[in-house]
Design an enzyme around this catalytic site. Structure first.
Site, PDB file in Angstrom:
ATOM      1  N   TYR A   1       8.371  -2.740   5.868  1.00  0.00           N
ATOM      2  CA  TYR A   1       6.984  -2.361   5.573  1.00  0.00           C
ATOM      3  C   TYR A   1       6.756  -0.907   5.978  1.00  0.00           C
ATOM      4  CZ  TYR A   1       1.885  -2.223   5.853  1.00  0.00           C
ATOM      5  OH  TYR A   1       0.557  -1.868   5.704  1.00  0.00           O
TER       6      TYR A   1
ATOM      7  N   LYS B   1       5.755   2.410   3.628  1.00  0.00           N
ATOM      8  CA  LYS B   1       4.584   3.261   3.812  1.00  0.00           C
ATOM      9  C   LYS B   1       4.975   4.718   4.023  1.00  0.00           C
ATOM     10  CE  LYS B   1       1.669   0.040   3.051  1.00  0.00           C
ATOM     11  NZ  LYS B   1       0.864   0.042   1.815  1.00  0.00           N
TER      12      LYS B   1
END
Length: 252
Positions: free
Chosen positions: A147, A151
């Site tokens: 994750y 990002k």
């Protein structure tokens, strides 16, 4: 009237942003993979909203949705890439398919929608693309490894497109909040130590407010929440090992 297309609109930050901007008279296009939740939101907001169930990992579906909304609304001014996926856990214990899906939605989904909307944004007077990045794009976060990587990619894509698409008059921006009280966070079966130590201080409505403010600014990156804004300042002023040590402490 401003016209905005929002991905991930049926839940969390996308939902709160749709509700906030609808109350301010924006013309909304709502996209989400959850058709039932979209229909409920459409019923809540009224018949002047447009919606379609779309998986942002499907570029053809993204293009069709962007074209159809722009035709129905008479154009497109803002794309808000809010759709995202999070799976917490030690990287080797998370299913590889979940890692792939995280990257596909969080990175390729942003790229697909941005390219699909580009022809319509080029015809707008004040075109914007607003992406959901994260505090985890500042320094890699353990138990959120993929994750966090996704990002970082969103942050880099935002910066590059903001420079590239300047020739089209398009401002590309992102939001960088820490943990937000949304189903994506509260529904995790594994609770990362950093989440337990930092807590969840922000609501989806806080991010919707930040999104509205960002769209009125020229900032490329918008850190959300005072503690994280201080962390960003510290990252600029202090050696990078300081941020690493802070995260190491929070992750114990």
């Amino acid at each position: 009237m401003n016209r905005i297309l929002i991905t991930g609109a049926a839940s969390g930050i996308g939902l709160a942003t749709a509700q906030r901007l609808h109350a301010r008279g924006w013309r909304l296009g709502l996209l989400d993979v959850n058709d039932h939740a979209l229909r409920s939101l459409h019923a809540e907001l009224g018949g002047d909203t447009w919606f379609r169930a779309v998986d942002v990992t499907d570029p053809a579906a993204c293009q069709a949705a962007a074209d159809d909304f722009a035709a129905q609304a008479g154009g497109l001014d803002v794309l808000f890439n809010s759709a995202g996926l999070l799976r917490m856990g030690p990287v080797e214990e998370v299913d590889l398919a979940d890692h792939h899906r995280t990257l596909e939605i969080n990175v390729l989904g942003v790229l697909h929608m941005s390219l699909a909307c580009l022809p319509h944004l080029k015809r707008s007077e004040r075109p914007r693309v607003l992406n959901m990045s994260s505090a985890s794009a500042l320094y890699g976060v353990p138990d959120l490894a993929v994750y966090s990587a996704s990002k970082f990619a969103v942050r880099g894509l935002t910066e590059a497109l903001n420079l590239e698409w300047r020739r089209h008059g398009i401002q590309v921006q992102d939001l960088m909040p820490p943990f937000v009280n949304t189903p994506m966070v509260t529904g995790q079966t594994y609770r990362a130590p950093v989440l337990e130590r930092m807590g969840v201080k922000l609501s989806a409505e806080d991010i919707a407010r930040a999104a509205e403010q960002a769209l009125e600014s020229q900032r490329v990156h918008t850190p959300v929440g005072l503690p994280f804004r201080v962390t960003v300042l510290l990252e600029k002023l202090a050696p990078r090992w300081v941020t690493r040590e802070i995260l190491r402490h929070l992750s114990r």
